[in-house]
Design a protein around this motif. Structure first.
Motif, PDB file in Angstrom:
ATOM      1  N   ASN A 179      38.013  10.302  35.438  1.00  0.00           N
ATOM      2  CA  ASN A 179      38.244   9.046  36.163  1.00  0.00           C
ATOM      3  C   ASN A 179      37.835   9.173  37.625  1.00  0.00           C
ATOM      4  OD1 ASN A 179      39.253   7.822  33.884  1.00  0.00           O
ATOM      5  ND2 ASN A 179      41.399   7.982  34.484  1.00  0.00           N
ATOM      6  N   LEU A 180      38.120  10.325  38.216  1.00  0.00           N
ATOM      7  CA  LEU A 180      37.773  10.537  39.621  1.00  0.00           C
ATOM      8  C   LEU A 180      36.259  10.608  39.801  1.00  0.00           C
ATOM      9  CD1 LEU A 180      38.540  11.008  42.531  1.00  0.00           C
ATOM     10  CD2 LEU A 180      38.959  13.426  41.993  1.00  0.00           C
ATOM     11  N   ILE A 181      35.578  11.266  38.888  1.00  0.00           N
ATOM     12  CA  ILE A 181      34.112  11.329  38.969  1.00  0.00           C
ATOM     13  C   ILE A 181      33.519   9.923  38.885  1.00  0.00           C
ATOM     14  CG2 ILE A 181      32.026  12.093  37.764  1.00  0.00           C
ATOM     15  CD1 ILE A 181      33.608  14.619  36.943  1.00  0.00           C
ATOM     16  N   ARG A 182      34.003   9.126  37.940  1.00  0.00           N
ATOM     17  CA  ARG A 182      33.510   7.752  37.804  1.00  0.00           C
ATOM     18  C   ARG A 182      33.804   6.936  39.062  1.00  0.00           C
ATOM     19  NH1 ARG A 182      34.888   8.308  32.100  1.00  0.00           N
ATOM     20  NH2 ARG A 182      37.048   7.746  32.542  1.00  0.00           N
ATOM     21  N   THR A 183      34.972   7.162  39.653  1.00  0.00           N
ATOM     22  CA  THR A 183      35.334   6.431  40.872  1.00  0.00           C
ATOM     23  C   THR A 183      34.431   6.836  42.028  1.00  0.00           C
ATOM     24  OG1 THR A 183      37.632   6.245  40.143  1.00  0.00           O
ATOM     25  CG2 THR A 183      37.211   5.948  42.491  1.00  0.00           C
ATOM     26  N   CYS A 184      34.120   8.113  42.136  1.00  0.00           N
ATOM     27  CA  CYS A 184      33.197   8.579  43.180  1.00  0.00           C
ATOM     28  C   CYS A 184      31.846   7.883  43.050  1.00  0.00           C
ATOM     29  CB  CYS A 184      33.014  10.096  43.083  1.00  0.00           C
ATOM     30  SG  CYS A 184      34.408  11.080  43.659  1.00  0.00           S
ATOM     31  N   VAL A 185      31.326   7.837  41.845  1.00  0.00           N
ATOM     32  CA  VAL A 185      30.019   7.216  41.610  1.00  0.00           C
ATOM     33  C   VAL A 185      30.091   5.717  41.880  1.00  0.00           C
ATOM     34  CG1 VAL A 185      28.286   6.703  39.848  1.00  0.00           C
ATOM     35  CG2 VAL A 185      29.325   8.987  39.955  1.00  0.00           C
ATOM     36  N   ARG A 186      31.173   5.090  41.425  1.00  0.00           N
ATOM     37  CA  ARG A 186      31.332   3.639  41.586  1.00  0.00           C
ATOM     38  C   ARG A 186      31.368   3.229  43.057  1.00  0.00           C
ATOM     39  NH1 ARG A 186      36.277   0.881  41.289  1.00  0.00           N
ATOM     40  NH2 ARG A 186      37.257   2.748  40.418  1.00  0.00           N
ATOM     41  N   HIS A 187      31.879   4.117  43.906  1.00  0.00           N
ATOM     42  CA  HIS A 187      31.986   3.805  45.332  1.00  0.00           C
ATOM     43  C   HIS A 187      30.881   4.464  46.163  1.00  0.00           C
ATOM     44  CE1 HIS A 187      35.992   2.519  44.029  1.00  0.00           C
ATOM     45  NE2 HIS A 187      36.089   1.855  45.160  1.00  0.00           N
ATOM     46  N   GLY A 188      29.880   5.011  45.493  1.00  0.00           N
ATOM     47  CA  GLY A 188      28.732   5.549  46.207  1.00  0.00           C
ATOM     48  C   GLY A 188      28.903   6.949  46.760  1.00  0.00           C
ATOM     49  N   HIS A 189      29.933   7.656  46.341  1.00  0.00           N
ATOM     50  CA  HIS A 189      30.142   9.034  46.793  1.00  0.00           C
ATOM     51  C   HIS A 189      29.487   9.977  45.773  1.00  0.00           C
ATOM     52  CE1 HIS A 189      33.124   8.086  50.006  1.00  0.00           C
ATOM     53  NE2 HIS A 189      33.323   7.016  49.243  1.00  0.00           N
ATOM     54  N   TYR A 190      28.167   9.900  45.709  1.00  0.00           N
ATOM     55  CA  TYR A 190      27.438  10.614  44.663  1.00  0.00           C
ATOM     56  C   TYR A 190      27.520  12.130  44.831  1.00  0.00           C
ATOM     57  CZ  TYR A 190      25.567   5.919  44.111  1.00  0.00           C
ATOM     58  OH  TYR A 190      25.444   4.567  43.944  1.00  0.00           O
ATOM     59  N   GLY A 191      27.450  12.601  46.068  1.00  0.00           N
ATOM     60  CA  GLY A 191      27.525  14.042  46.303  1.00  0.00           C
ATOM     61  C   GLY A 191      28.860  14.617  45.873  1.00  0.00           C
ATOM     62  N   SER A 192      29.937  13.922  46.230  1.00  0.00           N
ATOM     63  CA  SER A 192      31.271  14.386  45.843  1.00  0.00           C
ATOM     64  C   SER A 192      31.421  14.375  44.330  1.00  0.00           C
ATOM     65  CB  SER A 192      32.349  13.500  46.475  1.00  0.00           C
ATOM     66  OG  SER A 192      32.350  13.626  47.880  1.00  0.00           O
ATOM     67  N   GLY A 193      30.893  13.322  43.710  1.00  0.00           N
ATOM     68  CA  GLY A 193      30.970  13.231  42.254  1.00  0.00           C
ATOM     69  C   GLY A 193      30.206  14.346  41.574  1.00  0.00           C
ATOM     70  N   ALA A 194      29.027  14.680  42.109  1.00  0.00           N
ATOM     71  CA  ALA A 194      28.208  15.740  41.515  1.00  0.00           C
ATOM     72  C   ALA A 194      28.879  17.103  41.664  1.00  0.00           C
ATOM     73  CB  ALA A 194      26.826  15.752  42.171  1.00  0.00           C
ATOM     74  N   ARG A 195      29.421  17.381  42.857  1.00  0.00           N
ATOM     75  CA  ARG A 195      30.089  18.669  43.073  1.00  0.00           C
ATOM     76  C   ARG A 195      31.341  18.787  42.208  1.00  0.00           C
ATOM     77  NH1 ARG A 195      28.458  17.359  48.322  1.00  0.00           N
ATOM     78  NH2 ARG A 195      30.491  16.429  48.807  1.00  0.00           N
ATOM     79  N   LEU A 196      32.056  17.693  42.099  1.00  0.00           N
ATOM     80  CA  LEU A 196      33.264  17.682  41.279  1.00  0.00           C
ATOM     81  C   LEU A 196      32.917  17.914  39.813  1.00  0.00           C
ATOM     82  CD1 LEU A 196      36.304  17.206  41.139  1.00  0.00           C
ATOM     83  CD2 LEU A 196      35.858  14.758  41.044  1.00  0.00           C
ATOM     84  N   SER A 197      31.863  17.265  39.358  1.00  0.00           N
ATOM     85  CA  SER A 197      31.429  17.414  37.973  1.00  0.00           C
ATOM     86  C   SER A 197      31.005  18.852  37.680  1.00  0.00           C
ATOM     87  CB  SER A 197      30.266  16.457  37.690  1.00  0.00           C
ATOM     88  OG  SER A 197      29.844  16.566  36.351  1.00  0.00           O
ATOM     89  N   ALA A 198      30.284  19.461  38.623  1.00  0.00           N
ATOM     90  CA  ALA A 198      29.830  20.840  38.434  1.00  0.00           C
ATOM     91  C   ALA A 198      31.015  21.804  38.368  1.00  0.00           C
ATOM     92  CB  ALA A 198      28.884  21.236  39.568  1.00  0.00           C
TER      93      ALA A 198
END
Length: 237
Positions: A201-220
């Motif tokens: 859910n947090l990864i999707r929220t990061c992407v939805r709000h344009g925080h792509y770098g945070s989402g990518a690092r979190l996913s990794a």
């Protein structure tokens, strides 16, 4: 006589459980929100027999595991049974104070935001907390991971289900999650890599709000830890 201010955090027995309360806990619990009605708040106050908030650290089910079984005489005598419970609560409390010091010296819980959970027609709202110190205390007692929270209100009854970070309202589809909220959740996310629903859910929220770098690092980080867990289970099968 001048009235003394309530301590920020106090750890003590309440009925059948051990809880943390005080001015800091009330500060977190008293944050206003449009989601929680006055009726819901009053339901909580009525149940708790007062307006103060608390964090349950050791609940009544935990105490069944921790305290020695009552004697036959204690089981058959309500007064002695209550004393048995009080003595057990005091023993556990004193043990934790001796090991971790007074509550005023403890690391403070961190408020992650407002969460909610439902069961049938019942709904409960609460502040979701990040509190590694509390997890260490539970671990010291041989207890499992706790989902620490401060109940804000409920209707018509409290819901006793998972109240961890996956239930945060800001992570729901279409909800607004501010940049400070996202940054805070990403900061604490490594503590919750085992909570698949929250991390996804947090990864999707990061992407939805344009925080792509945070989402990518979190996913990794999440995938790495997940692979490590799976490899560990495989090697021990």
């Amino acid at each position: 006589m001048e009235q003394q201010d309530e301590p920020e955090m106090v750890f003590e027995a309440k009925s059948r459980y051990l809880s943390l309360h005080g001015s800091y806990i009330d500060q977190l619990g008293n944050q206003t929100t449009e989601h929680v009605t006055s009726e819901m708040i009053q339901n909580r106050i009525t149940r708790d027999q007062g307006s103060g908030h608390h964090i349950t650290v050791v609940n009544h089910l935990d105490m069944r595991y921790l305290m020695p079984p009552p004697t036959e005489e204690e089981e058959s005598n309500r007064k002695k049974a209550r004393k048995h419970t009080r003595d057990a609560l005091k023993h556990v409390r004193d043990t934790m104070i001796n090991e971790f010091g007074q509550a005023s010296e403890w690391e403070r819980p961190v408020d992650l935001g407002l969460g909610s959970t439902e069961e049938g027609e019942a709904v409960t709202y609460y502040r979701v907390l990040h509190w590694p110190w509390g997890q260490r205390m539970r671990g010291f007692l041989g207890l499992g991971h706790g989902h620490f929270h401060i109940t804000v209100g409920f209707k018509p009854r409290d819901v006793h289900l998972y109240k961890g970070p996956a239930t945060l309202l800001c992570l729901r589809k279409g909800a607004v999650c501010t940049t400070p909220q996202i940054q805070s959740l990403v900061q604490y996310a490594p503590f919750y890599y085992g909570d698949d629903v929250f991390i996804k859910n947090l990864i999707r929220t990061c992407v939805r709000h344009g925080h792509y770098g945070s989402g990518a690092r979190l996913s990794a980080g999440y995938l790495y830890c997940k692979n490590q867990r799976e490899a560990h289970h495989y090697n021990h099968d």
